[in-house]
Design a protein around this motif. Structure first.
Motif, PDB file in Angstrom:
ATOM      1  N   ARG A 165       0.736   9.170  -6.014  1.00  0.00           N
ATOM      2  CA  ARG A 165       1.221  10.564  -5.983  1.00  0.00           C
ATOM      3  C   ARG A 165       1.921  10.908  -7.301  1.00  0.00           C
ATOM      4  NH1 ARG A 165       2.385   9.521  -0.525  1.00  0.00           N
ATOM      5  NH2 ARG A 165       4.529   8.983  -1.034  1.00  0.00           N
ATOM      6  N   LEU A 183       0.820  -1.209   0.000  1.00  0.00           N
ATOM      7  CA  LEU A 183       0.000   0.000   0.000  1.00  0.00           C
ATOM      8  C   LEU A 183       0.855   1.261   0.000  1.00  0.00           C
ATOM      9  CD1 LEU A 183      -2.902  -1.059   2.375  1.00  0.00           C
ATOM     10  CD2 LEU A 183      -2.944  -0.861  -0.123  1.00  0.00           C
ATOM     11  N   LYS A 184       1.988   1.226   0.670  1.00  0.00           N
ATOM     12  CA  LYS A 184       2.882   2.387   0.655  1.00  0.00           C
ATOM     13  C   LYS A 184       3.465   2.599  -0.744  1.00  0.00           C
ATOM     14  CE  LYS A 184       4.059   2.706   5.511  1.00  0.00           C
ATOM     15  NZ  LYS A 184       5.113   2.706   6.520  1.00  0.00           N
ATOM     16  N   GLU A 203       0.707   4.035  -2.745  1.00  0.00           N
ATOM     17  CA  GLU A 203       0.509   5.428  -2.348  1.00  0.00           C
ATOM     18  C   GLU A 203       1.506   6.339  -3.080  1.00  0.00           C
ATOM     19  OE1 GLU A 203       0.086   7.832   1.858  1.00  0.00           O
ATOM     20  OE2 GLU A 203       1.578   6.220   1.740  1.00  0.00           O
TER      21      GLU A 203
END
Length: 95
Positions: free
Chosen positions: A28, A20-21, A24
């Motif tokens: 971005r 998930l990071k 993320e």
């Protein structure tokens, strides 16, 4: 803490957080692509990649939950009683 939460994370939680990071950060970068006027085809391709990563994280979470929490709740079963549980676990692979 609700009755369904545990004091310890599931084995897969660390992997899910990493996925998930990454998603993320990827998301971005897609926002930046849009702001910089990149081609819609390129943006759509990158959005598809993020969508797949999030779906895989969800699938991993659900399968881990079934493998551990559901079995802990159900307890020991005979082989005949296990068949519906195993079938349920198999079908979740198609989430």
């Amino acid at each position: 803490m609700s009755q369904h939460e545990h004091d310890h994370p599931h084995q897969s939680h660390g992997d899910i957080v990493k996925r998930l990071k990454r998603a993320e950060g990827h998301l971005r970068s897609i926002v930046t692509m849009i702001e910089n006027g990149r081609a819609c085809v390129d943006i759509a391709q990158q959005l598809h990649a993020v969508e797949k990563a999030v779906c895989q994280a969800k699938r991993t979470l659900i399968q881990d939950h079934i493998d551990h929490c559901l079995e802990d709740t159900v307890g020991a079963l005979t082989s005949g009683q296990r068949a519906p549980l195993e079938e349920f676990k198999q079908i979740t692979k198609y989430l």
